[in-house]
Scaffold this motif. Structure first.
Motif, PDB file in Angstrom:
ATOM      1  N   LEU A  81       0.822  -1.210   0.000  1.00  0.00           N
ATOM      2  CA  LEU A  81       0.000   0.000   0.000  1.00  0.00           C
ATOM      3  C   LEU A  81       0.859   1.264   0.000  1.00  0.00           C
ATOM      4  CD1 LEU A  81      -2.604  -1.194   2.653  1.00  0.00           C
ATOM      5  CD2 LEU A  81      -2.983  -1.019   0.181  1.00  0.00           C
ATOM      6  N   MET A  82       1.919   1.258   0.798  1.00  0.00           N
ATOM      7  CA  MET A  82       2.715   2.473   0.982  1.00  0.00           C
ATOM      8  C   MET A  82       3.615   2.777  -0.214  1.00  0.00           C
ATOM      9  SD  MET A  82       1.799   3.823   3.740  1.00  0.00           S
ATOM     10  CE  MET A  82       1.275   3.607   5.436  1.00  0.00           C
ATOM     11  N   GLY A  83       4.064   1.754  -0.917  1.00  0.00           N
ATOM     12  CA  GLY A  83       4.954   1.984  -2.047  1.00  0.00           C
ATOM     13  C   GLY A  83       4.335   2.890  -3.099  1.00  0.00           C
ATOM     14  N   PHE A  84       3.070   2.695  -3.373  1.00  0.00           N
ATOM     15  CA  PHE A  84       2.389   3.538  -4.359  1.00  0.00           C
ATOM     16  C   PHE A  84       2.145   4.944  -3.815  1.00  0.00           C
ATOM     17  CE2 PHE A  84      -1.458   5.234  -6.384  1.00  0.00           C
ATOM     18  CZ  PHE A  84      -1.073   5.185  -7.725  1.00  0.00           C
ATOM     19  N   MET A  85       1.729   5.038  -2.550  1.00  0.00           N
ATOM     20  CA  MET A  85       1.449   6.348  -1.961  1.00  0.00           C
ATOM     21  C   MET A  85       2.691   7.233  -1.915  1.00  0.00           C
ATOM     22  SD  MET A  85      -1.030   5.587   1.243  1.00  0.00           S
ATOM     23  CE  MET A  85      -2.472   4.536   1.075  1.00  0.00           C
ATOM     24  N   ALA A  86       3.815   6.655  -1.571  1.00  0.00           N
ATOM     25  CA  ALA A  86       5.048   7.433  -1.482  1.00  0.00           C
ATOM     26  C   ALA A  86       5.431   8.004  -2.838  1.00  0.00           C
ATOM     27  CB  ALA A  86       6.178   6.564  -0.929  1.00  0.00           C
ATOM     28  N   ALA A  87       5.286   7.203  -3.887  1.00  0.00           N
ATOM     29  CA  ALA A  87       5.696   7.650  -5.219  1.00  0.00           C
ATOM     30  C   ALA A  87       4.707   8.637  -5.834  1.00  0.00           C
ATOM     31  CB  ALA A  87       5.860   6.434  -6.131  1.00  0.00           C
ATOM     32  N   PHE A  88       3.414   8.403  -5.649  1.00  0.00           N
ATOM     33  CA  PHE A  88       2.384   9.206  -6.312  1.00  0.00           C
ATOM     34  C   PHE A  88       1.643  10.109  -5.330  1.00  0.00           C
ATOM     35  CE2 PHE A  88       3.257   5.961  -9.388  1.00  0.00           C
ATOM     36  CZ  PHE A  88       3.074   6.581 -10.620  1.00  0.00           C
ATOM     37  N   ALA A  89       2.343  10.600  -4.308  1.00  0.00           N
ATOM     38  CA  ALA A  89       1.707  11.463  -3.299  1.00  0.00           C
ATOM     39  C   ALA A  89       1.119  12.724  -3.925  1.00  0.00           C
ATOM     40  CB  ALA A  89       2.728  11.829  -2.223  1.00  0.00           C
ATOM     41  N   GLY A  90       1.857  13.360  -4.848  1.00  0.00           N
ATOM     42  CA  GLY A  90       1.384  14.597  -5.464  1.00  0.00           C
ATOM     43  C   GLY A  90       0.112  14.413  -6.264  1.00  0.00           C
ATOM     44  N   PRO A  91       0.093  13.527  -7.265  1.00  0.00           N
ATOM     45  CA  PRO A  91      -1.137  13.296  -8.025  1.00  0.00           C
ATOM     46  C   PRO A  91      -2.288  12.798  -7.149  1.00  0.00           C
ATOM     47  CG  PRO A  91       0.751  12.368  -9.182  1.00  0.00           C
ATOM     48  CD  PRO A  91       1.243  12.793  -7.833  1.00  0.00           C
ATOM     49  N   LEU A  92      -1.976  11.996  -6.145  1.00  0.00           N
ATOM     50  CA  LEU A  92      -3.009  11.460  -5.268  1.00  0.00           C
ATOM     51  C   LEU A  92      -3.726  12.571  -4.503  1.00  0.00           C
ATOM     52  CD1 LEU A  92      -4.126   8.686  -4.447  1.00  0.00           C
ATOM     53  CD2 LEU A  92      -2.458   8.647  -2.596  1.00  0.00           C
ATOM     54  N   MET A  93      -2.967  13.497  -3.920  1.00  0.00           N
ATOM     55  CA  MET A  93      -3.578  14.581  -3.157  1.00  0.00           C
ATOM     56  C   MET A  93      -4.294  15.571  -4.072  1.00  0.00           C
ATOM     57  SD  MET A  93      -3.064  13.693  -0.089  1.00  0.00           S
ATOM     58  CE  MET A  93      -3.724  15.137   0.722  1.00  0.00           C
ATOM     59  N   LEU A  94      -3.730  15.820  -5.265  1.00  0.00           N
ATOM     60  CA  LEU A  94      -4.400  16.706  -6.218  1.00  0.00           C
ATOM     61  C   LEU A  94      -5.740  16.132  -6.658  1.00  0.00           C
ATOM     62  CD1 LEU A  94      -1.725  18.200  -8.652  1.00  0.00           C
ATOM     63  CD2 LEU A  94      -3.622  19.428  -7.596  1.00  0.00           C
ATOM     64  N   ALA A  95      -5.774  14.844  -6.919  1.00  0.00           N
ATOM     65  CA  ALA A  95      -7.014  14.209  -7.340  1.00  0.00           C
ATOM     66  C   ALA A  95      -8.034  14.188  -6.211  1.00  0.00           C
ATOM     67  CB  ALA A  95      -6.729  12.776  -7.809  1.00  0.00           C
ATOM     68  N   TRP A  96      -7.561  14.061  -4.990  1.00  0.00           N
ATOM     69  CA  TRP A  96      -8.452  13.930  -3.832  1.00  0.00           C
ATOM     70  C   TRP A  96      -9.033  15.276  -3.405  1.00  0.00           C
ATOM     71  CZ3 TRP A  96      -7.111  13.449   1.917  1.00  0.00           C
ATOM     72  CH2 TRP A  96      -8.150  12.856   2.622  1.00  0.00           C
ATOM     73  N   LEU A  97      -8.190  16.313  -3.305  1.00  0.00           N
ATOM     74  CA  LEU A  97      -8.604  17.595  -2.738  1.00  0.00           C
ATOM     75  C   LEU A  97      -8.616  18.740  -3.742  1.00  0.00           C
ATOM     76  CD1 LEU A  97      -6.611  17.402   0.622  1.00  0.00           C
ATOM     77  CD2 LEU A  97      -9.054  16.963   0.291  1.00  0.00           C
TER      78      LEU A  97
END
Length: 550
Positions: free
Chosen positions: A338-354
């Motif tokens: 779970l964490m491997g993806f979050m660490a790498a794609f933190a920027g796109p993940l937060m942009l898509a979420w918020l």
């Protein structure tokens, strides 16, 4: 320990002793149930913050996050009690000693109820000063008082009468307990949306929280009395001998839990005290993904305490060691995935979420910064629960005490060298978490007689491989990242596609290179068993098939 002798005093027979195969199957079933419940919980919590932030301000959301920091410390006043329930319910039930179980539960409920009344009285007078200390805007202080005191009152009710949930855990009816938990948080999620749409604002979150726990308490009470027909709860059954269990064994576990609760939210507290309540909200939002993700593998830790207590009572030390290594390995594999993806794609993940909101500009950095620390924190869970199950909880104090010392040292040094800011807080606290977790794990391995190299190869390194997979995929996605920029839906599509590719690639690596032959066979048997039960259920008109709630 044998369990064939009748229990003196109430004439019932003890539970039959579980052999190694039966106990392993029970532990496995409980662990899979806990993971499934947490996966659904993760899905509901993924969508909540954007919905809530559409109806309340970031400062109001920060106050709501602050509520759970403060009441978390109140909860630690009964943390040791919950572990006493789980450990000794497992022991008494194995011996068929329902009378002693009734005394234990009556003593705990009475103790925590009285303690809760005292804590709420103190909080009533201390709360205005605490709210002022967190720099809450004057126009929101009344709201903050209602939210904090209201959540504290609900929480203390749950801690006293929520004892029945711990009884179900001690009985190793974790599957059944997970079903109640799923029902309660789904109800809360639905009510949050309904109350927000109805215009109740941030108070709707409090109302949903209260209804959730009232419903879960009522169901747990009913199921406990059904599972234990001889159970009796009354203040007259208050037992001084059982009280000693709470302030000896329970007090040590409670101290460890109190320190752990403080350290799990220390960066939010530091941000609130040294910056403002909005910084607290920023850390809470940024850490939402890793916190929710680690709740999935950390749910596996729930099976260690009752299982270890059972094995320790029968002097099955080799099985305890095998459980520790196997549990740590599986927890780290799941968490790393779970964490491997979050660490790498933190920027796109937060942009898509918020969305591209400047208030959350530092959120991706904070998210990435805490992935590995949170992963290692979860990895310490098997060690702590093994110590509790073996009746030596004082050893687990090494972890929070070392982490506290490192937080003070690193945060203080960071403020002195670089000034006060969220980046300094994030880096310093994350480093403290990583160093203290590695030290504690090494200490535990030595105490249990497990070679450090064996643990590193078998449990630690397999959970770090996904970070390389995530990083490689992120580098490959650079051209696409450049085209989406701050486009929220473009980032959402990128995250979706990259997430699917990551799961396929890392899943293949896990299956081909990381899992051993017996682990692959076990997973295949599990999948085939689920499919077979579903098929049998459909033939008998029961979609889910029959299940054992032990």
């Amino acid at each position: 320990m044998t369990s064939s002798n009748p229990r003196a005093g109430d004439g019932s027979t003890a539970q039959a002793s579980l052999d190694r195969g039966e106990l392993n199957r029970l532990v496995s079933r409980n662990a899979f149930s806990s993971i499934g419940a947490k996966l659904l919980y993760l899905a509901t919590r993924f969508f909540q913050p954007p919905i809530i932030l559409a109806y309340v301000s970031l400062e109001e959301y920060g106050i709501w996050a602050l509520c759970f920091i403060l009441i978390g410390y109140l909860g630690m006043s009964a943390f040791g009690v919950s572990n006493v329930y789980i450990r000794y319910v497992a022991e008494y039930h194995a011996r068929g000693e329902t009378q002693r179980l009734s005394d234990l539960l009556s003593t705990g409920v009475t103790l925590i109820s009285l303690l809760g009344i005292l804590i709420l009285a103190v909080l009533w007078f201390a709360l205005p000063t605490l709210i002022e200390g967190f720099s809450v805007a004057p126009e929101l202080r009344e709201t903050a008082f209602v939210l904090v005191f209201g959540t504290a009152a609900v929480f203390m009710l749950e801690l006293s009468w929520g004892a029945f949930a711990y009884v179900l855990t001690g009985l190793q009816r974790i599957v059944q307990q997970n079903r109640i938990w799923v029902l309660s948080y789904l109800l809360e999620t639905l009510l949050v949306i309904v109350f927000l749409v109805a215009g109740l604002g941030v108070y709707g979150l409090l109302y949903a929280f209260a209804i959730r726990y009232l419903v879960s308490i009522a169901i747990n009470v009913r199921l406990c009395f059904r599972a234990l027909p001889g159970l009796r709860i009354s203040p007259r059954r208050f037992n001084r001998a059982d009280l000693a269990l709470f302030y000896r064994y329970g007090a040590i576990v409670q101290l460890s839990g109190l320190l752990g609760m403080f350290l799990r939210s220390v960066e939010k507290l530091i941000a609130g005290l040294f910056i403002n309540v909005q910084a607290t909200g920023l850390f809470d939002v940024a850490q939402k993904f890793p916190v929710m993700a680690t709740s999935i593998p950390s749910s596996m830790n729930a099976v260690f305490l009752p299982a270890t207590s059972y094995m320790h009572a029968q002097a099955r030390r080799d099985e305890i060691l095998a459980l520790y290594l196997r549990g740590a390995r599986y927890i780290n594999l799941v968490t790393g995935f779970l964490m491997g993806f979050m660490a790498a794609f933190a920027g796109p993940l937060m942009l898509a979420w918020l969305g591209p909101n400047p208030d959350y500009a530092l959120a991706p950095f904070i998210l990435a910064c805490f992935t590995l620390p949170f992963q290692l924190n979860v990895l310490t869970g098997p060690a702590s629960n093994i110590y509790r199950g073996m009746g030596i909880p004082a050893r687990e104090l090494l972890y929070p005490l070392s982490q506290l010392a490192l937080v003070v040292l690193l945060v203080g040094s960071g403020f002195w060298l670089f000034g006060v800011g969220p980046v300094v807080i994030a880096v310093a606290v994350a480093a403290a978490m990583v160093l203290s977790a590695l030290f504690y794990i090494a200490y535990t391995n030595r105490h249990l007689g497990l070679g450090q190299g064996r643990f590193i190869r078998g449990a630690l390194l397999p959970g770090l491989w996904p970070y390389l997979t995530g990083l490689a995929l992120y580098l490959a996605a650079q051209p696409w990242l450049a085209t989406v920029a701050d486009d929220r839906w473009g980032n959402a599509l990128l995250v979706l596609v990259a997430g699917l590719l990551y799961c396929l690639i890392q899943g293949a690596i896990l299956w081909r290179f990381q899992l051993e032959d017996d682990e692959r066979a076990h997973l295949l048997a599990k999948v085939q068993g689920v499919l077979r039960r579903r098929a049998d259920g459909r033939r008998h008109g029961q979609p889910g098939g029959a299940s054992d709630d032990r």
